[in-house]
Design a protein around this motif. Sequence first.
Motif, PDB file in Angstrom:
ATOM      1  N   ASP A  29     -36.427  22.425  17.865  1.00 19.35           N
ATOM      2  CA  ASP A  29     -36.240  23.086  19.164  1.00 19.35           C
ATOM      3  C   ASP A  29     -34.789  23.097  19.605  1.00 19.35           C
ATOM      4  O   ASP A  29     -34.309  24.078  20.167  1.00 19.35           O
ATOM      5  CB  ASP A  29     -37.073  22.396  20.246  1.00 19.35           C
ATOM      6  CG  ASP A  29     -38.569  22.636  20.099  1.00 19.35           C
ATOM      7  OD1 ASP A  29     -38.984  23.375  19.176  1.00 19.35           O
ATOM      8  OD2 ASP A  29     -39.325  22.084  20.918  1.00 19.35           O
ATOM      9  N   GLU A  30     -34.062  22.015  19.377  1.00 19.69           N
ATOM     10  CA  GLU A  30     -32.668  21.944  19.843  1.00 19.69           C
ATOM     11  C   GLU A  30     -31.791  22.975  19.149  1.00 19.69           C
ATOM     12  O   GLU A  30     -30.967  23.621  19.780  1.00 19.69           O
ATOM     13  CB  GLU A  30     -32.108  20.528  19.654  1.00 19.69           C
ATOM     14  CG  GLU A  30     -32.788  19.485  20.524  1.00 19.69           C
ATOM     15  CD  GLU A  30     -32.812  19.864  22.006  1.00 19.69           C
ATOM     16  OE1 GLU A  30     -31.764  20.250  22.542  1.00 19.69           O
ATOM     17  OE2 GLU A  30     -33.898  19.780  22.611  1.00 19.69           O
ATOM     18  N   GLU A  31     -31.967  23.131  17.852  1.00 15.15           N
ATOM     19  CA  GLU A  31     -31.204  24.146  17.126  1.00 15.15           C
ATOM     20  C   GLU A  31     -31.582  25.544  17.621  1.00 15.15           C
ATOM     21  O   GLU A  31     -30.732  26.416  17.797  1.00 15.15           O
ATOM     22  CB  GLU A  31     -31.456  24.031  15.625  1.00 15.15           C
ATOM     23  CG  GLU A  31     -30.654  25.011  14.800  1.00 15.15           C
ATOM     24  CD  GLU A  31     -30.933  24.915  13.310  1.00 15.15           C
ATOM     25  OE1 GLU A  31     -30.488  25.824  12.590  1.00 15.15           O
ATOM     26  OE2 GLU A  31     -31.602  23.957  12.865  1.00 15.15           O
ATOM     27  N   ALA A  32     -32.867  25.756  17.866  1.00 22.09           N
ATOM     28  CA  ALA A  32     -33.333  27.053  18.371  1.00 22.09           C
ATOM     29  C   ALA A  32     -32.739  27.340  19.747  1.00 22.09           C
ATOM     30  O   ALA A  32     -32.339  28.468  20.036  1.00 22.09           O
ATOM     31  CB  ALA A  32     -34.859  27.077  18.433  1.00 22.09           C
ATOM     32  N   LYS A  33     -32.649  26.320  20.598  1.00 22.13           N
ATOM     33  CA  LYS A  33     -32.048  26.494  21.927  1.00 22.13           C
ATOM     34  C   LYS A  33     -30.585  26.899  21.817  1.00 22.13           C
ATOM     35  O   LYS A  33     -30.118  27.777  22.540  1.00 22.13           O
ATOM     36  CB  LYS A  33     -32.162  25.205  22.742  1.00 22.13           C
ATOM     37  CG  LYS A  33     -33.562  24.906  23.213  1.00 22.13           C
ATOM     38  CD  LYS A  33     -33.574  23.571  23.951  1.00 22.13           C
ATOM     39  CE  LYS A  33     -34.967  23.127  24.308  1.00 22.13           C
ATOM     40  NZ  LYS A  33     -34.963  21.815  24.980  1.00 22.13           N
ATOM     41  N   ARG A  34     -29.850  26.264  20.918  1.00 20.26           N
ATOM     42  CA  ARG A  34     -28.432  26.624  20.735  1.00 20.26           C
ATOM     43  C   ARG A  34     -28.297  28.077  20.284  1.00 20.26           C
ATOM     44  O   ARG A  34     -27.454  28.821  20.789  1.00 20.26           O
ATOM     45  CB  ARG A  34     -27.758  25.688  19.737  1.00 20.26           C
ATOM     46  CG  ARG A  34     -27.475  24.300  20.282  1.00 20.26           C
ATOM     47  CD  ARG A  34     -26.593  23.488  19.344  1.00 20.26           C
ATOM     48  NE  ARG A  34     -27.239  23.210  18.069  1.00 20.26           N
ATOM     49  CZ  ARG A  34     -28.073  22.189  17.827  1.00 20.26           C
ATOM     50  NH1 ARG A  34     -28.364  21.355  18.797  1.00 20.26           N
ATOM     51  NH2 ARG A  34     -28.596  22.013  16.639  1.00 20.26           N
ATOM     52  N   GLN A  35     -29.135  28.468  19.345  1.00 23.56           N
ATOM     53  CA  GLN A  35     -29.064  29.848  18.861  1.00 23.56           C
ATOM     54  C   GLN A  35     -29.440  30.842  19.953  1.00 23.56           C
ATOM     55  O   GLN A  35     -28.788  31.874  20.116  1.00 23.56           O
ATOM     56  CB  GLN A  35     -29.964  30.022  17.641  1.00 23.56           C
ATOM     57  CG  GLN A  35     -29.429  29.335  16.412  1.00 23.56           C
ATOM     58  CD  GLN A  35     -30.231  29.668  15.178  1.00 23.56           C
ATOM     59  OE1 GLN A  35     -30.779  30.758  15.038  1.00 23.56           O
ATOM     60  NE2 GLN A  35     -30.305  28.722  14.256  1.00 23.56           N
ATOM     61  N   ALA A  36     -30.484  30.535  20.707  1.00 25.22           N
ATOM     62  CA  ALA A  36     -30.919  31.438  21.776  1.00 25.22           C
ATOM     63  C   ALA A  36     -29.862  31.543  22.872  1.00 25.22           C
ATOM     64  O   ALA A  36     -29.606  32.634  23.388  1.00 25.22           O
ATOM     65  CB  ALA A  36     -32.247  30.970  22.361  1.00 25.22           C
ATOM     66  N   ALA A  37     -29.243  30.424  23.238  1.00 23.23           N
ATOM     67  CA  ALA A  37     -28.205  30.441  24.273  1.00 23.23           C
ATOM     68  C   ALA A  37     -27.038  31.333  23.857  1.00 23.23           C
ATOM     69  O   ALA A  37     -26.437  32.002  24.692  1.00 23.23           O
ATOM     70  CB  ALA A  37     -27.723  29.027  24.571  1.00 23.23           C
ATOM     71  N   SER A  38     -26.748  31.371  22.569  1.00 19.37           N
ATOM     72  CA  SER A  38     -25.634  32.208  22.098  1.00 19.37           C
ATOM     73  C   SER A  38     -25.960  33.697  22.160  1.00 19.37           C
ATOM     74  O   SER A  38     -25.063  34.527  22.033  1.00 19.37           O
ATOM     75  CB  SER A  38     -25.247  31.818  20.672  1.00 19.37           C
ATOM     76  OG  SER A  38     -26.225  32.245  19.750  1.00 19.37           O
ATOM     77  N   LEU A  39     -27.222  34.054  22.372  1.00 16.26           N
ATOM     78  CA  LEU A  39     -27.635  35.458  22.444  1.00 16.26           C
ATOM     79  C   LEU A  39     -27.460  36.064  23.830  1.00 16.26           C
ATOM     80  O   LEU A  39     -27.555  37.280  23.989  1.00 16.26           O
ATOM     81  CB  LEU A  39     -29.102  35.593  22.034  1.00 16.26           C
ATOM     82  CG  LEU A  39     -29.440  35.175  20.608  1.00 16.26           C
ATOM     83  CD1 LEU A  39     -30.948  35.187  20.409  1.00 16.26           C
ATOM     84  CD2 LEU A  39     -28.756  36.086  19.611  1.00 16.26           C
ATOM     85  N   VAL A  40     -27.226  35.229  24.837  1.00 11.96           N
ATOM     86  CA  VAL A  40     -27.112  35.732  26.209  1.00 11.96           C
ATOM     87  C   VAL A  40     -25.826  36.538  26.339  1.00 11.96           C
ATOM     88  O   VAL A  40     -24.740  36.023  26.087  1.00 11.96           O
ATOM     89  CB  VAL A  40     -27.118  34.574  27.231  1.00 11.96           C
ATOM     90  CG1 VAL A  40     -26.892  35.105  28.637  1.00 11.96           C
ATOM     91  CG2 VAL A  40     -28.412  33.790  27.159  1.00 11.96           C
ATOM     92  N   LEU A  41     -25.964  37.799  26.687  1.00 14.03           N
ATOM     93  CA  LEU A  41     -24.804  38.641  26.971  1.00 14.03           C
ATOM     94  C   LEU A  41     -24.891  39.092  28.425  1.00 14.03           C
ATOM     95  O   LEU A  41     -24.167  38.606  29.270  1.00 14.03           O
ATOM     96  CB  LEU A  41     -24.737  39.832  26.020  1.00 14.03           C
ATOM     97  CG  LEU A  41     -24.562  39.487  24.541  1.00 14.03           C
ATOM     98  CD1 LEU A  41     -24.657  40.737  23.684  1.00 14.03           C
ATOM     99  CD2 LEU A  41     -23.240  38.771  24.327  1.00 14.03           C
ATOM    100  N   LEU A  42     -25.775  40.010  28.707  1.00 13.97           N
ATOM    101  CA  LEU A  42     -25.933  40.516  30.067  1.00 13.97           C
ATOM    102  C   LEU A  42     -27.301  40.192  30.644  1.00 13.97           C
ATOM    103  O   LEU A  42     -27.501  40.318  31.845  1.00 13.97           O
ATOM    104  CB  LEU A  42     -25.740  42.038  30.085  1.00 13.97           C
ATOM    105  CG  LEU A  42     -24.384  42.534  29.643  1.00 13.97           C
ATOM    106  CD1 LEU A  42     -24.373  44.060  29.597  1.00 13.97           C
ATOM    107  CD2 LEU A  42     -23.301  42.040  30.589  1.00 13.97           C
ATOM    108  N   HIS A  43     -28.220  39.809  29.799  1.00 17.15           N
ATOM    109  CA  HIS A  43     -29.610  39.651  30.234  1.00 17.15           C
ATOM    110  C   HIS A  43     -30.133  38.256  29.917  1.00 17.15           C
ATOM    111  O   HIS A  43     -29.626  37.572  29.039  1.00 17.15           O
ATOM    112  CB  HIS A  43     -30.500  40.696  29.564  1.00 17.15           C
ATOM    113  CG  HIS A  43     -30.059  42.088  29.842  1.00 17.15           C
ATOM    114  ND1 HIS A  43     -30.247  42.701  31.067  1.00 17.15           N
ATOM    115  CD2 HIS A  43     -29.407  42.988  29.081  1.00 17.15           C
ATOM    116  CE1 HIS A  43     -29.751  43.910  31.031  1.00 17.15           C
ATOM    117  NE2 HIS A  43     -29.225  44.123  29.834  1.00 17.15           N
TER     118      HIS A  43
END
Length: 66
Positions: A29-43
């Motif tokens: 989960d922690e690795e997935a959270k880091r990857q998902a957080a890096s996807l935030v641009l405008l939304h």
Amino acid sequence: MGPVKHYRAFQIDPDGRVFGCINIVCGDDEEAKRQAASLVLLHRIELWRLDKRIAQFDQSSAIVPH
């Protein structure tokens, strides 16, 4: 390498509707959270594993409790 887990990062528009989905495969989960957080641009991004929401991220990349 240990077992991998499959996640989905949903892109959420300002009206709360899903407009995109990105598949994430990683070890925990922690690795997935880091990857998902890096996807935030405008939304906002919501990270899910199966039917469980793991985290939600906004433009500030802070985890929003669910």
